[in-house]
Design an enzyme around this catalytic site. Structure first.
Site, PDB file in Angstrom:
ATOM      1  N   ASP A   1      -4.655   5.745   5.956  1.00 55.61           N
ATOM      2  CA  ASP A   1      -5.210   6.968   6.530  1.00 55.61           C
ATOM      3  C   ASP A   1      -6.250   6.547   7.572  1.00 55.61           C
ATOM      4  OD1 ASP A   1      -5.562   9.820   6.568  1.00 55.61           O
ATOM      5  OD2 ASP A   1      -7.276   9.633   5.252  1.00 55.61           O
TER       6      ASP A   1
ATOM      7  N   ARG B   1       1.990  12.351  -9.036  1.00 54.74           N
ATOM      8  CA  ARG B   1       2.498  11.005  -8.727  1.00 54.74           C
ATOM      9  C   ARG B   1       3.969  10.863  -9.083  1.00 54.74           C
ATOM     10  NH1 ARG B   1      -1.993   7.757  -7.632  1.00 54.74           N
ATOM     11  NH2 ARG B   1      -3.880   8.140  -8.825  1.00 54.74           N
TER      12      ARG B   1
ATOM     13  N   PHE C   1      -1.997  16.362   4.041  1.00 50.20           N
ATOM     14  CA  PHE C   1      -2.232  15.705   2.755  1.00 50.20           C
ATOM     15  C   PHE C   1      -0.944  15.711   1.951  1.00 50.20           C
ATOM     16  CE2 PHE C   1      -3.713  14.825  -1.477  1.00 50.20           C
ATOM     17  CZ  PHE C   1      -4.610  13.805  -1.232  1.00 50.20           C
TER      18      PHE C   1
ATOM     19  N   GLU D   1       0.838  -1.213   0.000  1.00 54.83           N
ATOM     20  CA  GLU D   1       0.000   0.000   0.000  1.00 54.83           C
ATOM     21  C   GLU D   1       0.864   1.251   0.000  1.00 54.83           C
ATOM     22  OE1 GLU D   1      -2.456   1.619  -0.511  1.00 54.83           O
ATOM     23  OE2 GLU D   1      -4.327   0.874   0.302  1.00 54.83           O
ATOM     24  N   ASP D   2       0.292   2.329  -0.475  1.00 51.51           N
ATOM     25  CA  ASP D   2       1.005   3.603  -0.427  1.00 51.51           C
ATOM     26  C   ASP D   2       0.839   4.280   0.936  1.00 51.51           C
ATOM     27  OD1 ASP D   2      -1.708   4.051  -0.839  1.00 51.51           O
ATOM     28  OD2 ASP D   2      -1.451   5.529  -2.420  1.00 51.51           O
TER      29      ASP D   2
HETATM   30  P1  IMP Z   1      -8.048   5.076   4.011  1.00 43.47           P
HETATM   31  O1  IMP Z   1      -9.120   4.126   3.564  1.00 43.47           O
HETATM   32  O2  IMP Z   1      -8.641   6.282   4.686  1.00 43.47           O
HETATM   33  O3  IMP Z   1      -6.988   4.424   4.865  1.00 43.47           O
HETATM   34  O4  IMP Z   1      -7.406   5.691   2.719  1.00 43.47           O
HETATM   35  C1  IMP Z   1      -6.363   5.104   2.049  1.00 43.47           C
HETATM   36  C2  IMP Z   1      -6.229   5.698   0.657  1.00 43.47           C
HETATM   37  O5  IMP Z   1      -6.559   7.087   0.645  1.00 43.47           O
HETATM   38  C3  IMP Z   1      -4.808   5.632   0.191  1.00 43.47           C
HETATM   39  O6  IMP Z   1      -4.532   4.414  -0.441  1.00 43.47           O
HETATM   40  C4  IMP Z   1      -4.723   6.833  -0.735  1.00 43.47           C
HETATM   41  O7  IMP Z   1      -5.146   6.474  -2.033  1.00 43.47           O
HETATM   42  C5  IMP Z   1      -5.677   7.832  -0.146  1.00 43.47           C
HETATM   43  N1  IMP Z   1      -4.994   8.836   0.709  1.00 43.47           N
HETATM   44  C6  IMP Z   1      -5.091   8.987   2.040  1.00 43.47           C
HETATM   45  N2  IMP Z   1      -4.345  10.003   2.509  1.00 43.47           N
HETATM   46  C7  IMP Z   1      -3.723  10.516   1.430  1.00 43.47           C
HETATM   47  C8  IMP Z   1      -2.771  11.588   1.248  1.00 43.47           C
HETATM   48  O8  IMP Z   1      -2.321  12.293   2.180  1.00 43.47           O
HETATM   49  N3  IMP Z   1      -2.363  11.802  -0.034  1.00 43.47           N
HETATM   50  C9  IMP Z   1      -2.804  11.085  -1.095  1.00 43.47           C
HETATM   51  N4  IMP Z   1      -3.667  10.054  -0.970  1.00 43.47           N
HETATM   52  C10 IMP Z   1      -4.128   9.775   0.272  1.00 43.47           C
HETATM   53 MG    MG Z   2      -3.878   3.504  -2.067  1.00 50.16          MG
END
Ligand code: IMP
Ligand code: MG
Length: 181
Positions: free
Chosen positions: A105, A167, A154, A101-102
């Site tokens: 959040d 990206r 962010f 995963e990247d």
């Molecule tokens: P989660 O379901 O809230 O954990 O969101 C995860 C996904 O939200 C990541 O895989 C990203 O695609 C996107 N995301 C969350 N925070 C950021 C950020 O700071 N920058 C860019 N993408 C984000």
């Molecule tokens: Mg992602």
């Protein structure tokens, strides 16, 4: 080398720091999967840059595959709603799967994905994420490796986007508020 982008308020993690951490993660992951041949599952699209760098540090044989789930689109807040846009090409039953995963959040995306993949009976399921925002977590997800814990800002670059852009930046930067404000 690309330098600071005008929409970037601050460089949070430099290209050099990313490289060093990815090398270290690759060594740890290779030792945990010794004598195994895992399937690296990249969650599109944010993790492709991390995956491409990580896989080249691994000293174990491995395959790769991709999955796409719905993300925020142009918004910067998680809806908690996750949708499969592209599934894996092959079954994972009996395989050692490593989700790449990247960023984690709220944890909703990964929590949902983890449950879905566990139901397919892999031999093992582990998670590596480049970034994590611990202060934002709404759902607890067991993560095996975290590259960097970051503050609630962010971020963009090294695969991460805002509205599909940035990206390609070689570092992790904080997006200027006026860009999405
Ligand atoms: P989660 O379901 O809230 O954990 O969101 C995860 C996904 O939200 C990541 O895989 C990203 O695609 C996107 N995301 C969350 N925070 C950021 C950020 O700071 N920058 C860019 N993408 C984000
Ligand atoms: Mg992602």
């Amino acid at each position: 080398m690309k330098t600071n982008h005008p929409d970037v308020a601050e460089i949070l993690i430099s290209a050099e720091e990313l490289d060093a951490r990815v090398q270290a993660l690759g060594a740890e992951i290779s030792s945990v999967y010794q004598d195994k041949s895992p399937l690296l599952l990249s969650v599109l699209k944010g993790s492709v840059v991390f995956m491409a760098d990580l896989m080249r540090t691994l000293t174990i044989p491995h395959a790769i595959d991709f999955m796409a789930v719905s993300s925020y689109g142009a918004a910067t807040e998680s809806s908690g709603v996750v949708r499969i846009l592209k599934d894996l090409d092959t079954p994972i039953e009996g395989k050692d799967v490593l989700i790449v995963e990247d960023i984690i959040d709220s944890g909703h995306t990964l929590s949902y994905l983890r449950g879905l993949l566990l139901a397919r009976n892999p031999a093992s399921l582990r998670i590596v994420t480049l970034l994590s925002k611990p202060s934002r977590r709404e759902v607890d997800v067991p993560v095996d490796w975290v590259g960097f814990d970051i503050p609630d800002k962010f971020v963009i670059g090294y695969g991460l986007d805002y509205d599909e852009l940035y990206r390609d930046l070689p570092y992790i930067g904080v997006l200027k508020a006026h860009v999405y404000g």
